[in-house]
Design a protein around this motif. Structure first.
Motif, mmCIF file in Angstrom:
data_model
loop_
_atom_site.group_PDB
_atom_site.id
_atom_site.type_symbol
_atom_site.label_atom_id
_atom_site.label_comp_id
_atom_site.label_asym_id
_atom_site.label_seq_id
_atom_site.Cartn_x
_atom_site.Cartn_y
_atom_site.Cartn_z
ATOM 1 N N VAL A 141 0.840 -1.201 0.000
ATOM 2 C CA VAL A 141 0.000 0.000 0.000
ATOM 3 C C VAL A 141 0.875 1.252 0.000
ATOM 4 O O VAL A 141 0.645 2.204 -0.758
ATOM 5 C CB VAL A 141 -0.947 0.001 1.216
ATOM 6 C CG1 VAL A 141 -1.637 1.355 1.358
ATOM 7 C CG2 VAL A 141 -1.993 -1.096 1.081
ATOM 8 N N ARG A 142 1.906 1.250 0.853
ATOM 9 C CA ARG A 142 2.779 2.424 0.935
ATOM 10 C C ARG A 142 3.512 2.669 -0.385
ATOM 11 O O ARG A 142 3.767 3.821 -0.758
ATOM 12 C CB ARG A 142 3.792 2.248 2.071
ATOM 13 C CG ARG A 142 3.217 2.486 3.452
ATOM 14 C CD ARG A 142 4.317 2.664 4.491
ATOM 15 N NE ARG A 142 5.130 1.467 4.636
ATOM 16 C CZ ARG A 142 4.869 0.500 5.499
ATOM 17 N NH1 ARG A 142 3.819 0.597 6.303
ATOM 18 N NH2 ARG A 142 5.644 -0.557 5.579
ATOM 19 N N ALA A 143 3.855 1.592 -1.083
ATOM 20 C CA ALA A 143 4.537 1.748 -2.374
ATOM 21 C C ALA A 143 3.671 2.532 -3.353
ATOM 22 O O ALA A 143 4.159 3.426 -4.064
ATOM 23 C CB ALA A 143 4.900 0.376 -2.949
ATOM 24 N N HIS A 144 2.369 2.224 -3.382
ATOM 25 C CA HIS A 144 1.480 2.953 -4.292
ATOM 26 C C HIS A 144 1.174 4.355 -3.771
ATOM 27 O O HIS A 144 0.995 5.289 -4.560
ATOM 28 C CB HIS A 144 0.192 2.159 -4.492
ATOM 29 C CG HIS A 144 0.380 0.907 -5.310
ATOM 30 N ND1 HIS A 144 0.565 0.934 -6.669
ATOM 31 C CD2 HIS A 144 0.442 -0.393 -4.953
ATOM 32 C CE1 HIS A 144 0.721 -0.294 -7.126
ATOM 33 N NE2 HIS A 144 0.653 -1.114 -6.103
ATOM 34 N N GLU A 145 1.110 4.518 -2.468
ATOM 35 C CA GLU A 145 0.930 5.860 -1.912
ATOM 36 C C GLU A 145 2.133 6.740 -2.248
ATOM 37 O O GLU A 145 1.970 7.924 -2.565
ATOM 38 C CB GLU A 145 0.742 5.771 -0.400
ATOM 39 C CG GLU A 145 -0.596 5.191 0.020
ATOM 40 C CD GLU A 145 -0.715 5.034 1.519
ATOM 41 O OE1 GLU A 145 -1.838 4.860 2.010
ATOM 42 O OE2 GLU A 145 0.322 5.090 2.211
ATOM 43 N N GLU A 146 3.322 6.166 -2.201
ATOM 44 C CA GLU A 146 4.514 6.922 -2.577
ATOM 45 C C GLU A 146 4.484 7.311 -4.048
ATOM 46 O O GLU A 146 4.900 8.415 -4.421
ATOM 47 C CB GLU A 146 5.768 6.089 -2.275
ATOM 48 C CG GLU A 146 6.043 5.911 -0.786
ATOM 49 C CD GLU A 146 7.183 4.943 -0.527
ATOM 50 O OE1 GLU A 146 7.753 4.433 -1.526
ATOM 51 O OE2 GLU A 146 7.504 4.694 0.646
ATOM 52 N N ARG A 147 3.985 6.398 -4.898
ATOM 53 C CA ARG A 147 3.904 6.712 -6.321
ATOM 54 C C ARG A 147 2.909 7.851 -6.573
ATOM 55 O O ARG A 147 3.168 8.749 -7.383
ATOM 56 C CB ARG A 147 3.493 5.464 -7.109
ATOM 57 C CG ARG A 147 3.521 5.681 -8.625
ATOM 58 C CD ARG A 147 3.236 4.408 -9.388
ATOM 59 N NE ARG A 147 4.353 3.480 -9.261
ATOM 60 C CZ ARG A 147 4.293 2.332 -8.628
ATOM 61 N NH1 ARG A 147 3.168 1.938 -8.051
ATOM 62 N NH2 ARG A 147 5.335 1.535 -8.556
ATOM 63 N N ILE A 148 1.790 7.844 -5.869
ATOM 64 C CA ILE A 148 0.817 8.928 -6.007
ATOM 65 C C ILE A 148 1.404 10.234 -5.502
ATOM 66 O O ILE A 148 1.240 11.298 -6.119
ATOM 67 C CB ILE A 148 -0.483 8.572 -5.251
ATOM 68 C CG1 ILE A 148 -1.172 7.383 -5.928
ATOM 69 C CG2 ILE A 148 -1.423 9.756 -5.201
ATOM 70 C CD1 ILE A 148 -2.395 6.888 -5.189
ATOM 71 N N ALA A 149 2.111 10.171 -4.361
ATOM 72 C CA ALA A 149 2.740 11.377 -3.823
ATOM 73 C C ALA A 149 3.805 11.908 -4.786
ATOM 74 O O ALA A 149 3.951 13.132 -4.958
ATOM 75 C CB ALA A 149 3.363 11.070 -2.463
ATOM 76 N N GLN A 150 4.532 11.003 -5.432
ATOM 77 C CA GLN A 150 5.544 11.418 -6.407
ATOM 78 C C GLN A 150 4.892 12.100 -7.605
ATOM 79 O O GLN A 150 5.395 13.120 -8.095
ATOM 80 C CB GLN A 150 6.350 10.202 -6.866
ATOM 81 C CG GLN A 150 7.492 10.544 -7.805
ATOM 82 C CD GLN A 150 8.290 9.319 -8.223
ATOM 83 O OE1 GLN A 150 7.954 8.196 -7.854
ATOM 84 N NE2 GLN A 150 9.336 9.512 -8.978
ATOM 85 N N ALA A 151 3.784 11.553 -8.083
ATOM 86 C CA ALA A 151 3.067 12.189 -9.203
ATOM 87 C C ALA A 151 2.557 13.561 -8.799
ATOM 88 O O ALA A 151 2.607 14.518 -9.594
ATOM 89 C CB ALA A 151 1.903 11.302 -9.645
ATOM 90 N N ARG A 152 2.066 13.691 -7.565
ATOM 91 C CA ARG A 152 1.596 14.986 -7.077
ATOM 92 C C ARG A 152 2.734 15.995 -7.015
ATOM 93 O O ARG A 152 2.590 17.159 -7.406
ATOM 94 C CB ARG A 152 0.954 14.818 -5.703
ATOM 95 C CG ARG A 152 0.299 16.102 -5.186
ATOM 96 C CD ARG A 152 -0.215 15.935 -3.774
ATOM 97 N NE ARG A 152 -1.237 14.895 -3.697
ATOM 98 C CZ ARG A 152 -1.094 13.762 -3.041
ATOM 99 N NH1 ARG A 152 0.041 13.496 -2.399
ATOM 100 N NH2 ARG A 152 -2.070 12.888 -2.997
ATOM 101 N N GLN A 153 3.907 15.545 -6.560
ATOM 102 C CA GLN A 153 5.059 16.434 -6.481
ATOM 103 C C GLN A 153 5.520 16.870 -7.866
ATOM 104 O O GLN A 153 5.875 18.044 -8.084
ATOM 105 C CB GLN A 153 6.206 15.733 -5.736
ATOM 106 C CG GLN A 153 7.447 16.589 -5.539
ATOM 107 C CD GLN A 153 7.180 17.803 -4.683
ATOM 108 O OE1 GLN A 153 6.283 17.811 -3.839
ATOM 109 N NE2 GLN A 153 7.972 18.846 -4.880
ATOM 110 N N GLN A 154 5.499 15.950 -8.821
ATOM 111 C CA GLN A 154 5.876 16.301 -10.190
ATOM 112 C C GLN A 154 4.913 17.326 -10.766
ATOM 113 O O GLN A 154 5.336 18.252 -11.473
ATOM 114 C CB GLN A 154 5.898 15.046 -11.057
ATOM 115 C CG GLN A 154 7.043 14.096 -10.737
ATOM 116 C CD GLN A 154 6.999 12.821 -11.565
ATOM 117 O OE1 GLN A 154 6.030 12.569 -12.278
ATOM 118 N NE2 GLN A 154 8.036 12.002 -11.468
ATOM 119 N N ASN A 155 3.627 17.181 -10.467
ATOM 120 C CA ASN A 155 2.646 18.162 -10.945
ATOM 121 C C ASN A 155 2.900 19.529 -10.335
ATOM 122 O O ASN A 155 2.778 20.564 -11.008
ATOM 123 C CB ASN A 155 1.229 17.690 -10.599
ATOM 124 C CG ASN A 155 0.773 16.552 -11.485
ATOM 125 O OD1 ASN A 155 1.298 16.375 -12.587
ATOM 126 N ND2 ASN A 155 -0.190 15.769 -11.029
#
Length: 238
Positions: free
Chosen positions: A148-162
């Motif tokens: 779960v944390r792995a996918h949460e990190e990926r979402i957070a990374q996409a948010r940071q890139q945006n």
């Protein structure tokens, strides 16, 4: 200067269109991929937690209905695990799922052994084995949390890139705005000093007593004065 104004305006529009497209693409990727993967991983963890709870209920009251529920939950767990494998995007996530699968197989074997021990009346041996099962379930739940944390990190990374992309676009937009203001000011000054002021002087030099003399519209007054001069030239030729 006019070319510069047009270039900045067109360039700003193209950058805005590109940024909108990239934002929509990223949003679609997050919704269709990362959010669904996060939901699958959470369902996988919930299934593991529920499985542990049903197993505890079975050992507490010995009601056979929990065996049926465990069979249904085992099938559901396998489905969620298969879906989770479809959303695993790197080696780390695949290793986590492989470990969950291996641990779950061991739990299923030990669970059947514990059930047989309880049926044979060997409650003490069954209780000891059950404690080991609880530890294995906690390990599976911890692995599910890692997924779960792995996918949460990926979402957070996409948010940071945006956010970084939006920050860059804001800087570009501010620079373009300043450029438009500077070019517009220079162009306006040039028009006033090199075009409008000479026209105004020429228009002011016309005879106000003549038709088309002093008027509020200097360009129209100058045009009428030029037509009158052409008539005077024709008369002089005559």
């Amino acid at each position: 200067m006019l070319f510069g104004l047009v270039s900045v305006t067109v360039g700003g529009g193209l950058v805005s269109i590109w940024h909108t497209y990239m934002m929509e693409r990223c949003f679609t990727s997050v919704v269709t991929s990362d959010l669904q993967a996060l939901q699958v991983s959470q369902e996988l963890m919930n299934s593991a937690v529920t499985h542990k709870g049903y197993l505890t209920y079975l050992f507490q009251d010995g009601n056979p209905k929990w065996l049926k529920e465990l069979d249904k939950l085992e099938h559901s767990f396998e489905i969620w695990l298969k879906k989770a494998r479809g959303w695993a995007k790197d080696e780390r996530e695949r290793q986590i799922l492989n470990e969950i699968d291996a641990q779950y197989i061991r739990i299923a074997l030990r669970r059947n052994l514990v059930i047989e021990l309880y049926k044979q009346g060997k409650k003490e041996e069954g209780s000891k084995l059950q404690q080991k099962l609880r530890l294995q379930f906690f390990h599976i739940i911890d692995l599910c949390r890692q997924f779960v944390r792995a996918h949460e990190e990926r979402i957070a990374q996409a948010r940071q890139q945006n956010r970084e992309s939006a920050r860059k676009i804001n800087v570009i937009a501010l620079a373009a705005l300043l450029g438009v203001v500077v070019l517009g000011t220079i162009l306006a000054y040039t028009l006033v000093t090199d075009v409008l002021r000479p026209i105004r002087k020429l228009a002011a030099s016309t005879d106000a007593s003549e038709p088309g003399g002093a008027m509020d519209d200097e360009v129209k007054a100058l045009g009428m004065r030029f037509q009158k001069l052409m008539k005077d030239v024709d008369q002089t030729k005559s």
